[in-house]
Design a protein around this motif. Structure first.
Motif, PDB file in Angstrom:
ATOM      1  N   PRO A 142       0.760  -1.187  -0.149  1.00  0.00           N
ATOM      2  CA  PRO A 142      -0.152  -0.040  -0.036  1.00  0.00           C
ATOM      3  C   PRO A 142       0.990   1.298   0.123  1.00  0.00           C
ATOM      4  O   PRO A 142       0.202   2.192  -0.627  1.00  0.00           O
ATOM      5  CB  PRO A 142      -0.767   0.011   1.343  1.00  0.00           C
ATOM      6  N   ALA A 143       1.963   1.308   0.539  1.00  0.00           N
ATOM      7  CA  ALA A 143       2.865   2.429   0.689  1.00  0.00           C
ATOM      8  C   ALA A 143       3.333   2.945  -0.786  1.00  0.00           C
ATOM      9  O   ALA A 143       3.650   4.092  -0.854  1.00  0.00           O
ATOM     10  CB  ALA A 143       3.973   2.175   1.454  1.00  0.00           C
ATOM     11  N   LEU A 144       3.177   2.405  -1.743  1.00  0.00           N
ATOM     12  CA  LEU A 144       3.471   2.761  -3.079  1.00  0.00           C
ATOM     13  C   LEU A 144       2.294   3.513  -3.744  1.00  0.00           C
ATOM     14  O   LEU A 144       2.567   4.020  -4.671  1.00  0.00           O
ATOM     15  CB  LEU A 144       3.667   1.427  -3.949  1.00  0.00           C
ATOM     16  N   ARG A 145       1.338   3.420  -3.144  1.00  0.00           N
ATOM     17  CA  ARG A 145       0.155   4.091  -3.577  1.00  0.00           C
ATOM     18  C   ARG A 145      -0.704   5.136  -3.055  1.00  0.00           C
ATOM     19  O   ARG A 145      -0.374   5.165  -1.607  1.00  0.00           O
ATOM     20  CB  ARG A 145      -1.077   2.999  -3.646  1.00  0.00           C
ATOM     21  N   VAL A 200      15.548  -4.846   0.451  1.00  0.00           N
ATOM     22  CA  VAL A 200      16.638  -5.154  -0.568  1.00  0.00           C
ATOM     23  C   VAL A 200      16.535  -4.301  -1.774  1.00  0.00           C
ATOM     24  O   VAL A 200      15.622  -3.634  -1.857  1.00  0.00           O
ATOM     25  CB  VAL A 200      16.000  -6.812  -1.222  1.00  0.00           C
ATOM     26  N   PRO A 201      17.935  -4.488  -2.477  1.00  0.00           N
ATOM     27  CA  PRO A 201      18.080  -3.205  -3.340  1.00  0.00           C
ATOM     28  C   PRO A 201      16.952  -3.147  -4.623  1.00  0.00           C
ATOM     29  O   PRO A 201      16.695  -1.732  -4.818  1.00  0.00           O
ATOM     30  CB  PRO A 201      19.439  -3.590  -4.034  1.00  0.00           C
ATOM     31  N   ASN A 202      16.558  -4.121  -5.028  1.00  0.00           N
ATOM     32  CA  ASN A 202      15.612  -3.599  -6.070  1.00  0.00           C
ATOM     33  C   ASN A 202      14.069  -3.252  -5.774  1.00  0.00           C
ATOM     34  O   ASN A 202      13.606  -2.519  -6.340  1.00  0.00           O
ATOM     35  CB  ASN A 202      15.566  -5.003  -7.022  1.00  0.00           C
ATOM     36  N   ILE A 203      13.961  -3.485  -4.393  1.00  0.00           N
ATOM     37  CA  ILE A 203      12.574  -2.993  -3.816  1.00  0.00           C
ATOM     38  C   ILE A 203      12.815  -1.680  -3.654  1.00  0.00           C
ATOM     39  O   ILE A 203      12.012  -0.660  -3.524  1.00  0.00           O
ATOM     40  CB  ILE A 203      12.243  -3.830  -2.793  1.00  0.00           C
ATOM     41  N   ARG A 204      14.070  -1.175  -2.979  1.00  0.00           N
ATOM     42  CA  ARG A 204      14.197   0.071  -2.575  1.00  0.00           C
ATOM     43  C   ARG A 204      14.253   0.914  -4.050  1.00  0.00           C
ATOM     44  O   ARG A 204      13.648   2.135  -3.922  1.00  0.00           O
ATOM     45  CB  ARG A 204      15.867   0.220  -2.051  1.00  0.00           C
ATOM     46  N   GLU A 234      12.667   0.112  -6.457  1.00  0.00           N
ATOM     47  CA  GLU A 234      11.075   0.372  -6.839  1.00  0.00           C
ATOM     48  C   GLU A 234      10.387   1.452  -6.221  1.00  0.00           C
ATOM     49  O   GLU A 234       9.580   2.361  -6.777  1.00  0.00           O
ATOM     50  CB  GLU A 234      10.387  -0.906  -6.468  1.00  0.00           C
ATOM     51  N   PHE A 235      10.517   1.804  -4.773  1.00  0.00           N
ATOM     52  CA  PHE A 235      10.052   2.747  -4.310  1.00  0.00           C
ATOM     53  C   PHE A 235      10.422   4.117  -4.691  1.00  0.00           C
ATOM     54  O   PHE A 235       9.930   5.081  -4.762  1.00  0.00           O
ATOM     55  CB  PHE A 235      10.429   2.730  -2.857  1.00  0.00           C
ATOM     56  N   ALA A 248       8.753   4.950  -7.728  1.00  0.00           N
ATOM     57  CA  ALA A 248       7.614   5.574  -7.327  1.00  0.00           C
ATOM     58  C   ALA A 248       7.466   6.811  -6.690  1.00  0.00           C
ATOM     59  O   ALA A 248       6.378   7.255  -6.429  1.00  0.00           O
ATOM     60  CB  ALA A 248       6.633   4.566  -6.834  1.00  0.00           C
ATOM     61  N   GLY A 249       8.464   7.480  -6.046  1.00  0.00           N
ATOM     62  CA  GLY A 249       8.493   8.897  -5.665  1.00  0.00           C
ATOM     63  C   GLY A 249       8.170   8.659  -4.170  1.00  0.00           C
ATOM     64  O   GLY A 249       7.572   9.687  -3.501  1.00  0.00           O
ATOM     65  N   VAL A 250       8.340   7.360  -3.617  1.00  0.00           N
ATOM     66  CA  VAL A 250       7.987   7.197  -1.939  1.00  0.00           C
ATOM     67  C   VAL A 250       9.210   6.964  -1.386  1.00  0.00           C
ATOM     68  O   VAL A 250      10.158   6.147  -1.662  1.00  0.00           O
ATOM     69  CB  VAL A 250       7.117   5.856  -2.169  1.00  0.00           C
ATOM     70  N   PRO A 251       9.561   7.579  -0.166  1.00  0.00           N
ATOM     71  CA  PRO A 251      10.563   7.423   0.759  1.00  0.00           C
ATOM     72  C   PRO A 251      10.426   5.971   1.089  1.00  0.00           C
ATOM     73  O   PRO A 251       9.719   5.709   1.992  1.00  0.00           O
ATOM     74  CB  PRO A 251      10.321   8.611   1.860  1.00  0.00           C
TER      75      PRO A 251
END
Length: 312
Positions: free
Chosen positions: A77-80, A110-114, A116-117, A120-123
């Motif tokens: 949910p934090a991505l949205r 993990v690096p690829n999820i960081r 991704e955030f 998406a412009g999400v801290p």
């Protein structure tokens, strides 16, 4: 209480194999319903683990099924933006006529999820707080009454429509096994949906969550204990082990032995799978969501009806 069995649709695996078509995935959802599975699930990722967008795919699955619950395993949910998220979920729950379950998570570090955030412009470091506040805002909007909100997001007399099929919105199950998860599930969520603990660890954590719920004035019996479990079933145990290792290595890009320490996995014959699943049921789980390491149809047929053989 009957043990419910869910099936995870292989959206990520299909994209990894270069098969981007949605029709075969929807056919698997229909097949799961026909075989008696209780629920159908899809995962979530933008760029870290590319796959079909979950709400869009679940809407199509909702239109092609009638009985199974439909869920996210798990949504981030934090991505949205939560106002948009609340609108999407309410509409999907209307399409599904109340069959939606939201499995949600904070996201692994993990690096690829960081990355991704970041895309998406999400801290990333604020993802847990964003998830918790965002879901509170969703629940406020799902009441269908004017909402004023001053926080990370600002809402002035916002009214959402349609409201979800069920008053207050669909049940929300939280993934994860970190210590903070115990308090969060016990006080704020409708269920627990981990993918990592052993049956022994599951039982201890579940007991603590139920105690927290009781202390918070909630009914612990209203919480759902779920589990996200990965299986490679084959009467040839060595072949099952090799299949599971290959699956984990390809899916996560990490050593399979390392992933087996982080996630609940089984490889071996059907009789052993039944005993392994029974361990989670004995620990308190009542809804088991199964992810299969390849050979989807064969696995689905082999595990069909297994819930009826598990004693709660």
């Amino acid at each position: 209480m009957a043990v419910r069995i869910g099936y995870l649709v292989p959206t990520r695996e299909s994209v990894m194999a270069g098969r981007h078509e949605a029709a075969p995935l929807l056919a698997l959802a229909e097949r799961a319903e026909a075989l008696g599975y209780d629920s159908v699930w899809v995962g979530d990722s933008l760029l870290a683990r590319p796959r079909h967008e979950p709400f869009t795919l679940l809407a199509a699955a909702a239109a092609r099924t009638r009985r199974v619950a439909l869920g996210t395993a798990v949504l981030l949910p934090a991505l949205r933006n939560p106002v948009i998220l609340a609108h999407q979920v309410a509409t999907l729950d209307r399409i599904a006529e109340g069959r939606l379950i939201l499995g949600v998570g904070v996201a692994s570090d993990v690096p690829n999820i960081r990355a991704e955030f970041e895309a998406a412009g999400v801290p990333f470091e604020r993802r847990a707080a964003r998830m918790l506040e965002g879901l509170r805002l969703c629940r406020a909007l799902w009441r269908g009454e004017p909402v004023d909100w001053d926080g990370r997001w600002t809402v002035r007399q916002g009214v959402l429509g349609p409201t979800p099929h069920r008053p207050g919105g669909p049940p929300i199950w939280l993934a994860g096994s970190v210590p903070a998860t115990v308090e969060r599930v016990g006080r704020h969520f409708d269920g627990w949906f981990p993918n990592g603990p052993s049956p022994q660890d599951y039982a201890a954590t579940w007991t603590r969550m139920r105690a927290v719920a009781r202390e918070a004035g909630r009914d612990p019996e209203a919480l759902t204990g779920a589990a996200y479990l990965t299986l490679a079933v084959d009467e040839d145990a060595a072949r099952a082990e090799a299949r599971l290792d290959a699956f984990l290595a390809a899916y996560y890009g990490q050593r399979p032995d390392a992933m087996r320490k982080k996630q609940a996995c089984y490889a071996g014959p059907l009789s052993g799978a039944r005993a392994w699943l029974q361990g989670f049921v004995a620990a308190g789980a009542t809804h088991l969501v199964l992810r299969f390491a390849g050979e989807q149809e064969r696995h689905m047929e082999a595990l069909a009806g297994i819930g009826a053989t598990l004693a709660h």
